[in-house]
Design a protein around this motif. Structure first.
Motif, short mmCIF file in Angstrom:
data_model
loop_
_atom_site.label_atom_id
_atom_site.label_comp_id
_atom_site.label_asym_id
_atom_site.label_seq_id
_atom_site.Cartn_x
_atom_site.Cartn_y
_atom_site.Cartn_z
N LEU A 59 0.82 -1.21 0.00
CA LEU A 59 0.00 0.00 0.00
C LEU A 59 0.85 1.26 0.00
CD1 LEU A 59 -2.84 -1.03 2.49
CD2 LEU A 59 -2.98 -0.86 -0.01
N THR A 60 1.96 1.24 0.73
CA THR A 60 2.82 2.43 0.75
C THR A 60 3.48 2.67 -0.61
OG1 THR A 60 4.73 1.15 1.53
CG2 THR A 60 3.32 2.17 3.20
N ARG A 61 3.63 1.63 -1.40
CA ARG A 61 4.33 1.76 -2.67
C ARG A 61 3.41 2.04 -3.86
NH1 ARG A 61 7.30 0.28 0.97
NH2 ARG A 61 9.57 0.06 0.84
N ILE A 62 2.17 1.59 -3.79
CA ILE A 62 1.28 1.81 -4.94
C ILE A 62 0.39 3.04 -4.75
CG2 ILE A 62 1.26 -0.65 -5.44
CD1 ILE A 62 -1.63 -0.69 -4.33
N TRP A 63 0.48 3.71 -3.62
CA TRP A 63 -0.35 4.90 -3.42
C TRP A 63 0.02 5.95 -4.46
CZ3 TRP A 63 0.65 9.99 -1.47
CH2 TRP A 63 -0.51 10.73 -1.19
N ARG A 64 -0.96 6.29 -5.30
CA ARG A 64 -0.76 7.27 -6.38
C ARG A 64 0.50 6.91 -7.19
NH1 ARG A 64 -2.06 13.33 -4.53
NH2 ARG A 64 -1.98 13.50 -6.83
N LEU A 65 0.52 5.67 -7.64
CA LEU A 65 1.72 5.13 -8.28
C LEU A 65 2.06 5.86 -9.58
CD1 LEU A 65 3.87 2.93 -8.01
CD2 LEU A 65 2.37 1.39 -9.28
N ASP A 66 1.06 6.36 -10.28
CA ASP A 66 1.34 7.04 -11.54
C ASP A 66 1.74 8.49 -11.36
OD1 ASP A 66 -1.08 7.88 -10.61
OD2 ASP A 66 -2.09 7.83 -12.57
N SER A 67 1.95 8.92 -10.13
CA SER A 67 2.36 10.29 -9.85
C SER A 67 3.77 10.27 -9.24
CB SER A 67 1.38 10.96 -8.88
OG SER A 67 1.78 12.28 -8.60
N PRO A 68 4.68 11.12 -9.70
CA PRO A 68 4.50 12.11 -10.75
C PRO A 68 4.50 11.48 -12.13
CG PRO A 68 6.75 12.13 -9.97
CD PRO A 68 6.03 11.16 -9.09
N ARG A 69 3.72 12.06 -13.02
CA ARG A 69 3.63 11.52 -14.37
C ARG A 69 4.68 12.17 -15.26
NH1 ARG A 69 0.26 8.04 -16.63
NH2 ARG A 69 0.17 8.03 -18.90
N GLY A 70 5.91 11.92 -14.91
CA GLY A 70 7.06 12.42 -15.64
C GLY A 70 8.24 11.49 -15.40
N ILE A 71 9.26 11.60 -16.22
CA ILE A 71 10.43 10.71 -16.12
C ILE A 71 11.19 11.03 -14.84
CG2 ILE A 71 12.58 10.03 -17.21
CD1 ILE A 71 11.36 10.69 -19.89
N VAL A 72 11.33 10.05 -13.96
CA VAL A 72 12.01 10.20 -12.68
C VAL A 72 13.38 9.52 -12.75
CG1 VAL A 72 11.91 9.70 -10.21
CG2 VAL A 72 9.82 10.30 -11.45
N PHE A 73 14.43 10.29 -12.68
CA PHE A 73 15.82 9.81 -12.59
C PHE A 73 16.10 8.74 -13.64
CE2 PHE A 73 19.43 7.78 -10.16
CZ PHE A 73 20.29 8.83 -10.35
N ASP A 74 16.47 7.51 -13.23
CA ASP A 74 16.88 6.48 -14.18
C ASP A 74 15.72 5.81 -14.89
OD1 ASP A 74 19.56 6.83 -13.98
OD2 ASP A 74 19.93 5.17 -12.59
N GLU A 75 14.50 6.28 -14.68
CA GLU A 75 13.42 5.87 -15.58
C GLU A 75 13.75 6.27 -17.01
OE1 GLU A 75 9.40 5.81 -12.79
OE2 GLU A 75 9.76 7.50 -14.14
N LEU A 76 14.59 7.28 -17.14
CA LEU A 76 15.05 7.71 -18.45
C LEU A 76 15.68 6.54 -19.22
CD1 LEU A 76 15.79 10.07 -20.45
CD2 LEU A 76 17.95 10.22 -19.19
N HIS A 77 16.47 5.71 -18.51
CA HIS A 77 17.14 4.58 -19.15
C HIS A 77 16.25 3.35 -19.21
CE1 HIS A 77 20.73 7.01 -19.01
NE2 HIS A 77 20.68 7.07 -17.68
N TYR A 78 15.69 2.95 -18.07
CA TYR A 78 14.95 1.70 -18.03
C TYR A 78 13.63 1.78 -18.80
CZ TYR A 78 18.42 0.77 -14.46
OH TYR A 78 19.61 0.60 -13.81
N GLY A 79 13.00 2.95 -18.81
CA GLY A 79 11.83 3.12 -19.65
C GLY A 79 12.18 3.06 -21.12
N LYS A 80 13.32 3.68 -21.48
CA LYS A 80 13.78 3.64 -22.87
C LYS A 80 14.07 2.20 -23.30
CE LYS A 80 16.86 6.65 -23.97
NZ LYS A 80 18.19 7.33 -24.03
N TYR A 81 14.71 1.43 -22.41
CA TYR A 81 15.01 0.04 -22.74
C TYR A 81 13.73 -0.76 -22.97
CZ TYR A 81 19.71 1.21 -21.09
OH TYR A 81 20.95 1.79 -20.92
N ALA A 82 12.71 -0.51 -22.16
CA ALA A 82 11.44 -1.21 -22.34
C ALA A 82 10.85 -0.88 -23.71
CB ALA A 82 10.46 -0.82 -21.23
#
Length: 834
Positions: A138-161
């Motif tokens: 519950l602590t981890r999925i609360w408003r999971l889609d927020s912030p709706r922007g690239i956060v730190f290394d999501e830049l790399h791992y999202g790109k790889y996906a």
């Protein structure tokens, strides 16, 4: 009968011994004779009772007969039952009682078998584990889609996906399992990979399934909590201590951030600790070798630890810890005299086979999926060799698909540095300066560099020294191993030259240039010997793409080398090329990448042809899985793309102990909402204190035990040592290697060691309570201690809540909060807020 009497006579009292002596002497008193007769009669009566109870003395009847039959008892002696004398127990022989119990057990087992259903399933639910998972989730999925922007290394791992979705090859220095799990979630959510992950903070389009992709690390990060709880219990600590360790991790802001966004740490930590948990549970089945639970724990442990390595290579330290536990346990087995050498060998072989076959199979399978899915040329496939690029659809394959194979006199080629940094042998009209910054003189010849981009100035013409024309002749004159050639720059028509002049950035090597005849006493030295490293594969011919070569300068016997040093502004920041007398090194290896046969001698026409050198794609070349895997592994190990020198959020391992610097993960472009990677300062510093406290206590206990002062009972001492062996050593092997790493480090690299430190902190809390309640026997102090622990836990919750706005990034910060985030020390933030 005789044996029983003899045994009983041997146990006669000293008085009976005197009587025996008198009898031996022939003088027997009548009273003594009567007493002896009475004793013999009693013994005979006792022997009859024994025979009646036990039959022949070797087996007991199923149902022992009563001591006195009802119809044979004297009239004056009434029959009795146990109910008549409730305070007395009816005596029976041990064998008869045991036989009766066995018969009753058989009857009850038979009856239970008759009443049991043919198929029975039982479900055991650990309420504490479920509760910890739910709270953490519950602590981890609360408003999971927020912030709706690239956060730190999501830049790399999202790109790889996204590249997985489009089957486009990419290069990353870490194994692909974690990225594959995120890509699989994106695939199930319908992501097509069309979104471009360009920079941190870029808003996500509606087409990006942010919640689905972040759900993977959130799920594995939540599974970490029950895993830690069971791990602590398996170490012999109390359930409350296990729950405390999980509590500390649930409400640590750093662990929350790493398992809430598209990052790898949550996946890495779960696989590592779950593998260790399986290894510790494996110990339970020491007395049941080769049983299903025995094999299950061992196989699951090997698979989970391998998965940890397949997420990040740093997981190898967790695997080594698990293997170390197995080795230590096996060493204890060697001292077990109940086990034969054959049994020990069987245990050793079984463990070795499982911890070899399963890791190898999973690791190879992970990369097989990776290389099978990514069959198209990508944005950074140029880091791979020419042969590898040629096996991809598009990219280099579109250029070399119909180019000639054999390099001959008159061939126009580009020479690529095969290993290490990707660059091509290059020259341009600029010359070396007359003097360098250190006042050394140069040859003032045309610069030769290694350029990291495709450029028309990368083309060279292969020429035999005895030939004047620079076109391919008929019949072709192939270049073979051992031939001497000249390399002439395609656009400037100047030959590759080396002479006894110190290189600009590497004075211990010789300078390489394109020769300009200044009519001075510096003759041209432009002859090069072709050394084919894999001549057998090409029958001694120089082939494009496939052949790996060294160019040995004929006059100096030195090899053409990429030095790795960058030239100053006068060299356009390109890389230096030198010759080196140490020939056998990887930076002296080159290969032909692009190749065409020159048809015209006219310089201007040749320039036009070189500018139009790219060809129409036909088909890609085939390269075996093993060849691609070998090259990819080599590049992953020796080409580190993660080293970002001088990063403002970089930190050192000593800084991690006191949380001296966090990392800004995301800052909104439209508001003051922000995400920062910060730990819970109370947990962080308490863990450091607990770590030092454990070391100090261990030294004190050890010194006192050496002087035979045993402060702890053996069971408590063994538990204390086990905690140090698993958690203390686990912390050390995940922390101290970073002191040897020559790369830029960030706070998130501390997470694997930090988890072990939190577990050690919970164990030390339990040990403190034990010392007060059991060692000092001070119940009031123990209750006060528990009260202090409760207040400490409350402060952890408060700090978690305090930092939650910059952990979740779900609301705008006030002006004071924004100003307080300008610090570089976490203490400043707390002091400012207070």
């Amino acid at each position: 009968m005789d044996v029983g009497v003899r045994n009983r006579k041997n146990k006669a009292s000293p008085k009976s011994g005197k009587k025996t002596k008198a009898a031996e002497g022939g003088q027997t008193h009548p009273a003594d004779t009567d007493a002896l007769k009475r004793s013999i009669e009693k013994l005979q009566h006792l022997n009859e009772n024994i025979n009646r109870d036990s039959g022949d003395g070797e087996s007991a009847p199923d149902t022992p007969p009563p001591e006195t039959a009802p119809d044979s008892s004297p009239p004056s002696t009434p029959t009795t039952s146990p109910d008549d004398f409730p305070d007395k127990k009816v005596q029976s022989s041990p064998k008869a009682t045991r036989s009766s119990q066995q018969k009753k057990a058989r009857n009850s087992a038979k009856a239970s078998q008759d009443t049991q259903p043919p198929l029975k399933l039982s479900l055991h639910v650990d309420g504490m584990s479920v509760t910890l998972f739910v709270v953490s989730f519950l602590t981890r999925i609360w408003r999971l889609d927020s912030p709706r922007g690239i956060v730190f290394d999501e830049l790399h791992y999202g790109k790889y996906a996204g590249l997985y979705m489009q089957n486009t090859f990419f290069f990353d220095s870490q194994p692909p399992l974690g990225k594959q799990l995120i890509a699989f979630a994106a695939y199930l959510a319908g992501f097509d990979g069309g979104f471009k992950f360009e920079r941190i903070g870029t808003p996500y389009d509606a087409m990006v399934p942010v919640a689905a992709m972040r759900m993977v690390p959130a799920f594995f990060g939540s599974l970490l909590m029950p895993t830690v709880y069971n791990l602590m219990v398996e170490l012999g600590l109390s359930h409350y201590t296990g729950a405390l360790a999980a509590f500390l991790m649930i409400f640590d802001n750093a662990l929350l951030a790493q398992s809430r966004y598209i990052l790898m740490e949550g996946i890495l930590l779960f696989f590592g600790l779950f593998g260790l948990l399986c290894i510790l549970k494996f110990r339970r089945f020491y007395s049941r070798p080769y049983s299903l639970p025995w094999f299950g724990c061992l196989i699951l442990g090997a698979a989970s630890l391998t998965a940890c390595v397949c997420v990040r290579y740093f997981g190898i330290f967790t695997m080594l810890l698990g293997i170390g536990i197995l080795v230590r346990d096996f060493w204890e087995m060697v001292g077990d005299r109940m086990l034969s050498e054959r049994q020990l060998l069987g245990h050793l072989v079984t463990r070795a086979v499982i911890f070899t076959t399963i890791p190898v199979a999973l690791y190879l399978s992970c990369f097989y999926v990776h290389l099978t899915l990514l069959y198209k040329a990508g944005p950074n496939d140029n880091i791979m060799t020419s042969a590898f690029q040629a096996s991809l659809e598009g990219g280099l394959a579109s250029i070399i698909s119909n180019q000639p194979v054999k390099v001959v006199h008159g061939s126009q080629i580009t020479l690529r540095h095969t290993h290490g940094r990707t660059c091509w042998l290059h020259s341009h009209d600029a010359v070396y300066p007359v003097k360098y910054a250190d006042n050394r003189g140069s040859s003032h010849q045309q610069q030769v560099t290694c350029y990291s981009y495709k450029d028309v100035n990368n083309w060279w013409i292969v020429k035999k020294p005895e030939k004047e024309e620079m076109v391919v002749t008929e019949p072709h004159e192939p270049i073979r191993h051992g031939d001497v050639i000249q390399l002439v720059h395609g656009l400037s028509s100047r030959a590759l030259n080396a002479h006894d002049v110190a290189a600009p950035m590497s004075p211990h090597n010789q300078e390489v240039a394109a020769y300009i005849d200044y009519n001075v006493s510096m003759p041209a030295q432009t002859f090069w010997y072709v050394d084919l490293l894999n001549a057998d594969a090409t029958e001694g011919n120089w082939h494009a793409v496939e052949s790996q070569i060294r160019l040995i300068h004929v006059n100096s016997s030195q090899a053409l080398k990429f030095s790795g040093r960058q030239l100053p502004d006068w060299g356009f920041r390109q890389h230096e090329i030198v010759t080196d007398k140490i020939i056998d090194q990887e930076d002296t290896i080159w290969n032909v990448e692009e190749h065409r046969y020159g048809k015209t001698e006219d310089k201007k026409e040749r320039e036009k042809d070189l500018l139009r050198s790219e060809m129409i794609p036909l088909e890609r070349r085939n390269l075996t899985y093993w060849s691609k895997l070998y090259e990819l592994q080599y590049k992953m190990l020796f080409n580190n793309q993660e080293n970002v020198a001088g990063h403002m959020y970089a930190s050192e391992p000593l800084d991690w102990l006191f949380l001296k610097r966090g990392v800004a993960y995301w800052i909104s472009a439209n508001s003051n909402a922000q995400v920062h990677f910060l730990g819970n300062i109370v947990v962080w510093l308490s863990g450091t204190v607990a770590l030092l406290g454990y070391v100090a206590l261990f030294v004190v206990y050890l010194l006192r035990r050496q002087r035979s002062c045993y402060d702890l009972p053996e069971s408590a001492w063994n538990k204390f040592c086990t905690v140090g062996e698993i958690l203390g050593i686990g912390y050390a092997v995940h922390y101290f290697p970073y002191f040897l790493v020559d790369r830029t480090l960030f706070l998130h690299h501390y997470m694997p060691a930090y988890v072990f430190k939190i577990c050690l902190l919970a164990a030390m809390v339990e040990h403190g309570h034990y010392l007060l309640s059991e060692y000092l026997r001070a119940p009031r102090l123990a209750r006060a201690y528990l009260t202090g622990v409760g207040l400490w836990a409350a402060s952890i919750l408060y700090v978690f809540w305090f930092f939650s706005p910059v952990t979740y990034g779900t609301r705008d910060l006030t002006a004071n909060e924004v100003m307080s985030l300008a610090w570089r020390d976490t203490w400043d933030l707390i002091i400012h807020k207070q």
